[in-house]
Write a protein that holds these residues in place. Structure first.
Motif, PDB file in Angstrom:
ATOM      1  N   HIS A 263      38.541 110.898  -7.023  1.00 60.02           N
ATOM      2  CA  HIS A 263      37.638 111.284  -8.117  1.00 60.02           C
ATOM      3  C   HIS A 263      38.168 112.415  -9.003  1.00 60.02           C
ATOM      4  O   HIS A 263      37.664 112.597 -10.113  1.00 60.02           O
ATOM      5  CB  HIS A 263      36.271 111.683  -7.542  1.00 60.02           C
ATOM      6  CG  HIS A 263      35.505 110.538  -6.952  1.00 60.02           C
ATOM      7  ND1 HIS A 263      35.903 109.901  -5.803  1.00 60.02           N
ATOM      8  CD2 HIS A 263      34.376 109.905  -7.360  1.00 60.02           C
ATOM      9  CE1 HIS A 263      35.040 108.933  -5.513  1.00 60.02           C
ATOM     10  NE2 HIS A 263      34.113 108.918  -6.441  1.00 60.02           N
ATOM     11  N   LEU A 287      25.120 112.648  -7.748  1.00 60.37           N
ATOM     12  CA  LEU A 287      24.404 113.703  -7.037  1.00 60.37           C
ATOM     13  C   LEU A 287      23.194 113.109  -6.323  1.00 60.37           C
ATOM     14  O   LEU A 287      22.449 112.307  -6.885  1.00 60.37           O
ATOM     15  CB  LEU A 287      23.953 114.783  -8.016  1.00 60.37           C
ATOM     16  CG  LEU A 287      25.076 115.625  -8.631  1.00 60.37           C
ATOM     17  CD1 LEU A 287      24.512 116.601  -9.666  1.00 60.37           C
ATOM     18  CD2 LEU A 287      25.838 116.387  -7.555  1.00 60.37           C
ATOM     19  N   ASP A 299      28.855 122.649  -3.920  1.00 66.35           N
ATOM     20  CA  ASP A 299      29.683 122.788  -5.124  1.00 66.35           C
ATOM     21  C   ASP A 299      30.813 121.767  -5.123  1.00 66.35           C
ATOM     22  O   ASP A 299      31.142 121.180  -6.169  1.00 66.35           O
ATOM     23  CB  ASP A 299      30.258 124.208  -5.212  1.00 66.35           C
ATOM     24  CG  ASP A 299      29.227 125.241  -5.626  1.00 66.35           C
ATOM     25  OD1 ASP A 299      28.144 124.837  -6.125  1.00 66.35           O
ATOM     26  OD2 ASP A 299      29.483 126.447  -5.444  1.00 66.35           O
ATOM     27  N   ARG A 302      29.416 118.434  -6.164  1.00 67.13           N
ATOM     28  CA  ARG A 302      29.184 118.341  -7.607  1.00 67.13           C
ATOM     29  C   ARG A 302      30.491 118.087  -8.356  1.00 67.13           C
ATOM     30  O   ARG A 302      30.530 117.295  -9.308  1.00 67.13           O
ATOM     31  CB  ARG A 302      28.507 119.614  -8.121  1.00 67.13           C
ATOM     32  CG  ARG A 302      27.014 119.651  -7.892  1.00 67.13           C
ATOM     33  CD  ARG A 302      26.364 120.805  -8.618  1.00 67.13           C
ATOM     34  NE  ARG A 302      26.676 122.093  -7.989  1.00 67.13           N
ATOM     35  CZ  ARG A 302      25.957 122.627  -7.009  1.00 67.13           C
ATOM     36  NH1 ARG A 302      24.890 121.993  -6.547  1.00 67.13           N
ATOM     37  NH2 ARG A 302      26.292 123.794  -6.479  1.00 67.13           N
ATOM     38  N   GLU A 303      31.553 118.772  -7.943  1.00 64.61           N
ATOM     39  CA  GLU A 303      32.843 118.580  -8.607  1.00 64.61           C
ATOM     40  C   GLU A 303      33.345 117.149  -8.429  1.00 64.61           C
ATOM     41  O   GLU A 303      33.867 116.529  -9.370  1.00 64.61           O
ATOM     42  CB  GLU A 303      33.863 119.578  -8.061  1.00 64.61           C
ATOM     43  CG  GLU A 303      35.198 119.533  -8.793  1.00 64.61           C
ATOM     44  CD  GLU A 303      36.193 120.579  -8.304  1.00 64.61           C
ATOM     45  OE1 GLU A 303      37.353 120.533  -8.762  1.00 64.61           O
ATOM     46  OE2 GLU A 303      35.817 121.428  -7.466  1.00 64.61           O
ATOM     47  N   CYS A 305      31.512 114.415  -7.873  1.00 64.42           N
ATOM     48  CA  CYS A 305      30.671 113.500  -8.646  1.00 64.42           C
ATOM     49  C   CYS A 305      30.992 113.559 -10.131  1.00 64.42           C
ATOM     50  O   CYS A 305      30.855 112.549 -10.847  1.00 64.42           O
ATOM     51  CB  CYS A 305      29.193 113.816  -8.415  1.00 64.42           C
ATOM     52  SG  CYS A 305      28.597 113.445  -6.745  1.00 64.42           S
ATOM     53  N   SER A 306      31.442 114.714 -10.613  1.00 62.30           N
ATOM     54  CA  SER A 306      31.737 114.858 -12.039  1.00 62.30           C
ATOM     55  C   SER A 306      32.910 113.995 -12.478  1.00 62.30           C
ATOM     56  O   SER A 306      33.069 113.713 -13.673  1.00 62.30           O
ATOM     57  CB  SER A 306      32.027 116.330 -12.376  1.00 62.30           C
ATOM     58  OG  SER A 306      33.282 116.738 -11.826  1.00 62.30           O
ATOM     59  N   GLY A 307      33.747 113.554 -11.520  1.00 57.82           N
ATOM     60  CA  GLY A 307      34.906 112.750 -11.873  1.00 57.82           C
ATOM     61  C   GLY A 307      34.681 111.253 -11.850  1.00 57.82           C
ATOM     62  O   GLY A 307      35.555 110.486 -12.290  1.00 57.82           O
ATOM     63  N   THR A 308      33.523 110.809 -11.388  1.00 57.87           N
ATOM     64  CA  THR A 308      33.291 109.377 -11.204  1.00 57.87           C
ATOM     65  C   THR A 308      33.491 108.582 -12.492  1.00 57.87           C
ATOM     66  O   THR A 308      34.236 107.598 -12.528  1.00 57.87           O
ATOM     67  CB  THR A 308      31.882 109.125 -10.646  1.00 57.87           C
ATOM     68  OG1 THR A 308      31.743 109.775  -9.370  1.00 57.87           O
ATOM     69  CG2 THR A 308      31.618 107.636 -10.468  1.00 57.87           C
ATOM     70  N   ASP A 309      32.811 108.981 -13.563  1.00 53.80           N
ATOM     71  CA  ASP A 309      32.857 108.211 -14.807  1.00 53.80           C
ATOM     72  C   ASP A 309      34.272 108.136 -15.368  1.00 53.80           C
ATOM     73  O   ASP A 309      34.721 107.073 -15.810  1.00 53.80           O
ATOM     74  CB  ASP A 309      31.921 108.837 -15.847  1.00 53.80           C
ATOM     75  CG  ASP A 309      30.452 108.688 -15.487  1.00 53.80           C
ATOM     76  OD1 ASP A 309      30.139 107.871 -14.598  1.00 53.80           O
ATOM     77  OD2 ASP A 309      29.618 109.391 -16.086  1.00 53.80           O
ATOM     78  N   HIS A 310      34.994 109.275 -15.366  1.00 54.89           N
ATOM     79  CA  HIS A 310      36.335 109.308 -15.947  1.00 54.89           C
ATOM     80  C   HIS A 310      37.282 108.378 -15.185  1.00 54.89           C
ATOM     81  O   HIS A 310      38.036 107.607 -15.791  1.00 54.89           O
ATOM     82  CB  HIS A 310      36.896 110.730 -15.919  1.00 54.89           C
ATOM     83  CG  HIS A 310      36.100 111.716 -16.706  1.00 54.89           C
ATOM     84  ND1 HIS A 310      35.907 111.609 -18.063  1.00 54.89           N
ATOM     85  CD2 HIS A 310      35.445 112.844 -16.318  1.00 54.89           C
ATOM     86  CE1 HIS A 310      35.167 112.614 -18.490  1.00 54.89           C
ATOM     87  NE2 HIS A 310      34.864 113.374 -17.446  1.00 54.89           N
TER      88      HIS A 310
END
Length: 426
Positions: A263, A287, A299, A302-303, A305-310
């Motif tokens: 991710h 999340l 934390d 969260r980091e 999960c923030s990469g999933t779309d990219h």
């Protein structure tokens, strides 16, 4: 065991629309199952055999599709809480895993790739037909370095490499800590001895572990190459847990063939995976899929999960071979989220692309186990003559509404695995 025409029953689906695991076109007709295999897929009616017992299911125009698969599960880890894993007996842990295997099958998952845990006995019971559950491709214990993502020993305990005792995770066969090429070789061979179809290594930090940051790179080149060498000698491959760019590239250089997660990759690294023909075994993390009691691990989650779309977007752009999995862990109450995460693939792919990944696509990854493949006698993830008889009858058309998969209790009318009807609510 292959059923013979003299001893097996015939199961005939009439009036169904068939999604074969790859084609966008649904074929209307009949599908005949003879014993444990699909015997015919026909646009014209399949004839009766007066000498044979035949169970007929009128599909009423519903969609018949292959059973789904999950490329990254933890049967015992998903079925047990942290307290269960620490305090429960091995029998308690295994029986919870067996129960969850049945639950997964009733969600429509007829094959899973288990990526950490002692599942040999669970697999044996299911394969002998003594209990309901999916086909299992086991990794047995995931292998970690000292202080790596799979080292669940407490910080005040002496590491095994320095003469200390095994952690609880090692005692129950969930993890194996090994340092140096020699011990890594032994750890890989140990899992193969226990029936692993592929090998799982931890090559970077993760959210579930307490003290390895996401940026860490785990196992040096010589250790990784030793693991790949040992797995290759057994005709199979190494898959690695890793999120960050440096760890992914180190794994690629060592000959690893499946990156689990990824991710936090960048686009250049995803493109490199495509060039090398390496699989990305990805999870559509969001999340709420995992909960952590301390801020550090929350934390990290969260980091990730923030990469999933990219990463999904880059994987599509560069044509990376991508598998789908869930990686739910230590929260048994969230196990049904497996179905929601399958439907969530529609946020990143067309319904057809998602269904291919859930069926024939994942199956292609599983098949990389080669001679270690426990079900190599036939194909799965497809509806074609000669394939394993693992099929789902869907009340609706998932090519039009992938969300149907999120509610299997309502929308999966019939579930068949290995030629046996495990659910029929028609």
């Amino acid at each position: 065991m292959t059923a013979t025409s003299e001893t097996s029953n015939r199961l005939l689906f009439r009036n169904v629309r068939v999604f074969d695991g790859s084609s966008a076109d649904l074929v209307s007709g009949d599908v005949l199952i003879d014993g444990t295999f699909i015997a015919a897929v026909s646009e014209s009616p399949v004839g009766d055999d007066p000498a044979r017992r035949t169970t007929v299911v009128d599909g009423g125009g519903r969609v018949l599709m292959p059973g789904m698969s999950d490329a990254h599960v933890h049967l015992v880890g998903n079925a047990n809480s942290y307290v269960d894993m620490v305090m429960g007996t091995e029998a308690h842990i295994a029986l919870n895993g067996l129960a969850e295997a049945k639950n997964m099958l009733h969600r429509g998952f007829t094959a899973v790739r288990d990526m950490a845990g002692d599942t040999g006995s669970i697999k044996s019971v299911i394969d002998r037909g003594l209990f309901e559950g999916p086909r299992i491709y086991p990794s047995q214990a995931a292998i970690s370095q000292t202080g790596g993502h799979g080292d669940f020993g407490f910080v005040y305990e002496c590491p095994t490499a320095l003469g200390g005792n095994q952690s609880r995770a090692e005692q129950i066969g969930f993890m194996r800590v090994a340092d140096g090429p020699d011990r890594v070789l032994a750890a890989v061979r140990e899992q193969l001895k226990k029936g692993a179809s592929q090998i799982k290594l931890m090559v970077g930090g993760g959210a579930a572990s307490m003290y390895d940051p996401l940026y860490t790179v785990q196992f040096v080149d010589e250790e990784l190459r030793a693991a790949v060498h040992a797995a290759t000698d057994y005709g199979t491959y190494v898959a690695t847990h890793v999120y960050n760019v440096t760890g992914i590239r180190r794994a690629l250089d060592a000959g690893v063939r499946s990156i689990e997660h990824g991710h936090l990759a960048d686009e250049a690294t995803i493109a490199l995976m495509a060039d090398k023909g390496v699989w990305l075994s990805m999870q559509p993390f969001a999340l709420g899929d995992h909960h952590y009691p301390d801020p550090d691990r929350a934390d990290k989650d969260r980091e990730i999960c923030s990469g999933t779309d990219h990463v999904y977007a880059w994987a599509k752009k560069h044509g990376v071979k991508t598998a789908w999995g869930t990686d739910l862990l230590l929260e048994p109450q969230l196990a049904p989220r497996q179905s929601e995460m399958a439907a969530r693939l529609g946020d990143h792919y067309s319904n057809l692309e998602a269904l291919r990944m859930l069926t024939s696509g994942n199956a292609e990854l599983f098949r990389m186990a080669g001679e270690r493949d426990p079900y190599q006698q036939a194909e799965f993830g497809t509806i074609e003559k000669g394939a394993w008889a693992d099929v789902l009858l869907v009340d609706g058309n998932p090519l039009e509404d992938l969300g149907l998969l999120a509610d299997p209790a309502k929308n999966l009318s019939v579930i068949v695995k290995n030629g046996q009807v495990v659910k029929n609510i028609l």
